[in-house]
Design a protein around this motif. Structure first.
Motif, PDB file in Angstrom:
ATOM      1  N   PRO A 298       0.807  -1.229   0.000  1.00 24.14           N
ATOM      2  CA  PRO A 298       0.000   0.000   0.000  1.00 24.14           C
ATOM      3  C   PRO A 298       0.841   1.281   0.000  1.00 24.14           C
ATOM      4  O   PRO A 298       0.428   2.294  -0.552  1.00 24.14           O
ATOM      5  CB  PRO A 298      -0.829  -0.089   1.285  1.00 24.14           C
ATOM      6  CG  PRO A 298      -0.553  -1.406   1.896  1.00 24.14           C
ATOM      7  CD  PRO A 298       0.528  -2.085   1.131  1.00 24.14           C
ATOM      8  N   LEU A 299       2.019   1.226   0.601  1.00 27.89           N
ATOM      9  CA  LEU A 299       2.874   2.412   0.598  1.00 27.89           C
ATOM     10  C   LEU A 299       3.427   2.694  -0.798  1.00 27.89           C
ATOM     11  O   LEU A 299       3.613   3.861  -1.178  1.00 27.89           O
ATOM     12  CB  LEU A 299       4.011   2.267   1.612  1.00 27.89           C
ATOM     13  CG  LEU A 299       3.585   2.336   3.081  1.00 27.89           C
ATOM     14  CD1 LEU A 299       4.778   2.134   3.998  1.00 27.89           C
ATOM     15  CD2 LEU A 299       2.893   3.664   3.387  1.00 27.89           C
ATOM     16  N   ASP A 300       3.690   1.625  -1.572  1.00 27.80           N
ATOM     17  CA  ASP A 300       4.087   1.828  -2.973  1.00 27.80           C
ATOM     18  C   ASP A 300       2.973   2.540  -3.735  1.00 27.80           C
ATOM     19  O   ASP A 300       3.223   3.470  -4.510  1.00 27.80           O
ATOM     20  CB  ASP A 300       4.382   0.484  -3.658  1.00 27.80           C
ATOM     21  CG  ASP A 300       5.724  -0.103  -3.259  1.00 27.80           C
ATOM     22  OD1 ASP A 300       6.488   0.575  -2.539  1.00 27.80           O
ATOM     23  OD2 ASP A 300       5.998  -1.248  -3.664  1.00 27.80           O
ATOM     24  N   HIS A 301       1.736   2.100  -3.491  1.00 24.85           N
ATOM     25  CA  HIS A 301       0.582   2.702  -4.172  1.00 24.85           C
ATOM     26  C   HIS A 301       0.450   4.175  -3.775  1.00 24.85           C
ATOM     27  O   HIS A 301       0.223   5.038  -4.634  1.00 24.85           O
ATOM     28  CB  HIS A 301      -0.700   1.941  -3.809  1.00 24.85           C
ATOM     29  CG  HIS A 301      -0.795   0.605  -4.461  1.00 24.85           C
ATOM     30  ND1 HIS A 301      -1.802   0.274  -5.340  1.00 24.85           N
ATOM     31  CD2 HIS A 301       0.002  -0.497  -4.384  1.00 24.85           C
ATOM     32  CE1 HIS A 301      -1.629  -0.969  -5.767  1.00 24.85           C
ATOM     33  NE2 HIS A 301      -0.535  -1.458  -5.189  1.00 24.85           N
ATOM     34  N   GLU A 302       0.601   4.438  -2.493  1.00 26.74           N
ATOM     35  CA  GLU A 302       0.487   5.813  -2.000  1.00 26.74           C
ATOM     36  C   GLU A 302       1.575   6.702  -2.597  1.00 26.74           C
ATOM     37  O   GLU A 302       1.306   7.827  -3.046  1.00 26.74           O
ATOM     38  CB  GLU A 302       0.589   5.816  -0.469  1.00 26.74           C
ATOM     39  CG  GLU A 302       0.441   7.176   0.163  1.00 26.74           C
ATOM     40  CD  GLU A 302       0.609   7.109   1.677  1.00 26.74           C
ATOM     41  OE1 GLU A 302       1.286   8.012   2.216  1.00 26.74           O
ATOM     42  OE2 GLU A 302       0.086   6.165   2.303  1.00 26.74           O
ATOM     43  N   LEU A 303       2.798   6.191  -2.618  1.00 18.76           N
ATOM     44  CA  LEU A 303       3.916   6.974  -3.145  1.00 18.76           C
ATOM     45  C   LEU A 303       3.749   7.242  -4.637  1.00 18.76           C
ATOM     46  O   LEU A 303       3.921   8.380  -5.095  1.00 18.76           O
ATOM     47  CB  LEU A 303       5.243   6.262  -2.880  1.00 18.76           C
ATOM     48  CG  LEU A 303       6.492   6.936  -3.457  1.00 18.76           C
ATOM     49  CD1 LEU A 303       6.637   8.367  -2.948  1.00 18.76           C
ATOM     50  CD2 LEU A 303       7.731   6.109  -3.149  1.00 18.76           C
ATOM     51  N   LEU A 304       3.402   6.203  -5.407  1.00 18.98           N
ATOM     52  CA  LEU A 304       3.243   6.402  -6.846  1.00 18.98           C
ATOM     53  C   LEU A 304       2.132   7.404  -7.134  1.00 18.98           C
ATOM     54  O   LEU A 304       2.269   8.260  -8.015  1.00 18.98           O
ATOM     55  CB  LEU A 304       2.964   5.078  -7.564  1.00 18.98           C
ATOM     56  CG  LEU A 304       2.814   5.178  -9.089  1.00 18.98           C
ATOM     57  CD1 LEU A 304       4.055   5.799  -9.727  1.00 18.98           C
ATOM     58  CD2 LEU A 304       2.513   3.813  -9.691  1.00 18.98           C
ATOM     59  N   ASN A 305       1.044   7.332  -6.389  1.00 16.59           N
ATOM     60  CA  ASN A 305      -0.037   8.280  -6.594  1.00 16.59           C
ATOM     61  C   ASN A 305       0.430   9.710  -6.295  1.00 16.59           C
ATOM     62  O   ASN A 305       0.137  10.637  -7.049  1.00 16.59           O
ATOM     63  CB  ASN A 305      -1.247   7.927  -5.728  1.00 16.59           C
ATOM     64  CG  ASN A 305      -2.412   8.854  -5.995  1.00 16.59           C
ATOM     65  OD1 ASN A 305      -2.763   9.127  -7.131  1.00 16.59           O
ATOM     66  ND2 ASN A 305      -3.008   9.366  -4.940  1.00 16.59           N
ATOM     67  N   ASP A 306       1.167   9.890  -5.195  1.00 19.67           N
ATOM     68  CA  ASP A 306       1.671  11.230  -4.874  1.00 19.67           C
ATOM     69  C   ASP A 306       2.619  11.735  -5.965  1.00 19.67           C
ATOM     70  O   ASP A 306       2.554  12.906  -6.369  1.00 19.67           O
ATOM     71  CB  ASP A 306       2.388  11.228  -3.528  1.00 19.67           C
ATOM     72  CG  ASP A 306       1.429  11.298  -2.355  1.00 19.67           C
ATOM     73  OD1 ASP A 306       0.192  11.311  -2.583  1.00 19.67           O
ATOM     74  OD2 ASP A 306       1.906  11.334  -1.208  1.00 19.67           O
ATOM     75  N   VAL A 307       3.506  10.865  -6.432  1.00 15.25           N
ATOM     76  CA  VAL A 307       4.436  11.250  -7.501  1.00 15.25           C
ATOM     77  C   VAL A 307       3.659  11.685  -8.741  1.00 15.25           C
ATOM     78  O   VAL A 307       3.970  12.709  -9.368  1.00 15.25           O
ATOM     79  CB  VAL A 307       5.405  10.096  -7.828  1.00 15.25           C
ATOM     80  CG1 VAL A 307       6.161  10.362  -9.125  1.00 15.25           C
ATOM     81  CG2 VAL A 307       6.379   9.865  -6.677  1.00 15.25           C
ATOM     82  N   TRP A 308       2.628  10.921  -9.096  1.00 15.55           N
ATOM     83  CA  TRP A 308       1.816  11.237 -10.275  1.00 15.55           C
ATOM     84  C   TRP A 308       1.123  12.588 -10.121  1.00 15.55           C
ATOM     85  O   TRP A 308       1.162  13.427 -11.021  1.00 15.55           O
ATOM     86  CB  TRP A 308       0.808  10.128 -10.521  1.00 15.55           C
ATOM     87  CG  TRP A 308      -0.193  10.461 -11.589  1.00 15.55           C
ATOM     88  CD1 TRP A 308      -1.529  10.702 -11.432  1.00 15.55           C
ATOM     89  CD2 TRP A 308       0.060  10.604 -12.997  1.00 15.55           C
ATOM     90  NE1 TRP A 308      -2.116  10.991 -12.634  1.00 15.55           N
ATOM     91  CE2 TRP A 308      -1.163  10.937 -13.612  1.00 15.55           C
ATOM     92  CE3 TRP A 308       1.202  10.493 -13.776  1.00 15.55           C
ATOM     93  CZ2 TRP A 308      -1.277  11.148 -14.982  1.00 15.55           C
ATOM     94  CZ3 TRP A 308       1.084  10.716 -15.147  1.00 15.55           C
ATOM     95  CH2 TRP A 308      -0.131  11.033 -15.737  1.00 15.55           C
ATOM     96  N   GLN A 309       0.497  12.814  -8.954  1.00 18.92           N
ATOM     97  CA  GLN A 309      -0.232  14.073  -8.738  1.00 18.92           C
ATOM     98  C   GLN A 309       0.721  15.269  -8.859  1.00 18.92           C
ATOM     99  O   GLN A 309       0.399  16.263  -9.515  1.00 18.92           O
ATOM    100  CB  GLN A 309      -0.905  14.092  -7.358  1.00 18.92           C
ATOM    101  CG  GLN A 309      -1.906  12.972  -7.106  1.00 18.92           C
ATOM    102  CD  GLN A 309      -3.074  12.956  -8.082  1.00 18.92           C
ATOM    103  OE1 GLN A 309      -3.516  13.993  -8.539  1.00 18.92           O
ATOM    104  NE2 GLN A 309      -3.558  11.774  -8.399  1.00 18.92           N
ATOM    105  N   TYR A 310       1.872  15.182  -8.216  1.00 17.58           N
ATOM    106  CA  TYR A 310       2.836  16.290  -8.274  1.00 17.58           C
ATOM    107  C   TYR A 310       3.413  16.448  -9.678  1.00 17.58           C
ATOM    108  O   TYR A 310       3.664  17.573 -10.132  1.00 17.58           O
ATOM    109  CB  TYR A 310       3.952  16.093  -7.248  1.00 17.58           C
ATOM    110  CG  TYR A 310       3.522  16.418  -5.843  1.00 17.58           C
ATOM    111  CD1 TYR A 310       3.261  17.729  -5.448  1.00 17.58           C
ATOM    112  CD2 TYR A 310       3.351  15.403  -4.901  1.00 17.58           C
ATOM    113  CE1 TYR A 310       2.848  18.021  -4.160  1.00 17.58           C
ATOM    114  CE2 TYR A 310       2.935  15.693  -3.609  1.00 17.58           C
ATOM    115  CZ  TYR A 310       2.688  17.006  -3.243  1.00 17.58           C
ATOM    116  OH  TYR A 310       2.279  17.297  -1.970  1.00 17.58           O
ATOM    117  N   ALA A 311       3.631  15.335 -10.362  1.00 16.60           N
ATOM    118  CA  ALA A 311       4.186  15.404 -11.717  1.00 16.60           C
ATOM    119  C   ALA A 311       3.213  16.100 -12.668  1.00 16.60           C
ATOM    120  O   ALA A 311       3.620  16.954 -13.474  1.00 16.60           O
ATOM    121  CB  ALA A 311       4.516  14.004 -12.221  1.00 16.60           C
TER     122      ALA A 311
END
Length: 198
Positions: free
Chosen positions: A152-165
């Motif tokens: 779940p932390l991978d999912h959370e991190l990837l989502n945050d990276v995507w939103q900021y990107a």
């Protein structure tokens, strides 16, 4: 451009014209930097007419938020044909670029950092941002799921990276308005391919 307040213009058309001018004003100057008088002058109508349609500056901004929020949510929702694949990210960016090219200040209106921190405006903006974020999170989850990653932390991190990107890309484009939607899509395709190859 013709005046929005001329006789013979239907209420719906006049309202659209006012919102179009307001989106441009708010998107360029931000919520705090725009007055109803400035929007009225830009639209070629009287300030009382704007108030008769939207009641207040907040009412006018809210109408702009609903217009651009709906456009952006619809664009991202329509880009799901390759959902869960690496192509989905590019499809999403391409859909956003096409929408924002036609409505150049849409992103700035929905992601204005100067909005009041509480109230109806913030709530409405939050709902549209939340819908966009949820679609981004679903795409990230499908991509990781297909690769067999369920942390779940991978999912959370990837989502945050995507939103900021996405936010960074849209701000970069705002600083480079000479770039077309097609050029931006091609540029992001090159970058995504390069990053993916690393």
């Amino acid at each position: 451009m013709g005046k929005a307040g001329t006789k013979g213009v239907s209420r719906a058309d006049r309202e659209r014209q006012i919102i179009d001018m307001a989106v441009e004003e708010f998107g360029t100057r931000g919520y705090a930097g725009v007055s109803v008088a400035a929007v009225a002058q830009r639209a070629g109508i009287s300030k009382p007419l704007v108030y008769s349609y939207f009641d207040s500056k907040d009412g006018l901004y809210l109408a702009c938020v609903h217009r651009v929020g709906g456009l952006l949510v619809d664009a991202v929702a329509a880009a799901r044909s390759r959902s869960g694949s690496t192509g989905h990210a590019l499809d999403t960016l391409g859909a956003l670029f096409t929408t924002v090219e036609r409505h150049r200040h849409a992103w700035s209106v929905l992601y204005d950092p100067a909005l009041p921190p509480l109230g109806e405006l913030r709530d409405a903006v939050g709902r549209y941002r939340g819908r966009l974020a949820a679609m981004g999170a679903a795409g990230a989850a499908q991509l990781l799921g297909r690769a067999g990653h369920d942390d779940p932390l991978d999912h959370e991190l990837l989502n945050d990276v995507w939103q900021y990107a996405v936010t960074a890309v849209m701000r970069w484009w705002s600083d480079h308005p000479d770039q077309s939607a097609a050029e931006m899509t091609a540029r992001c395709a090159r970058l995504l391919t390069t990053v993916g190859a690393g």
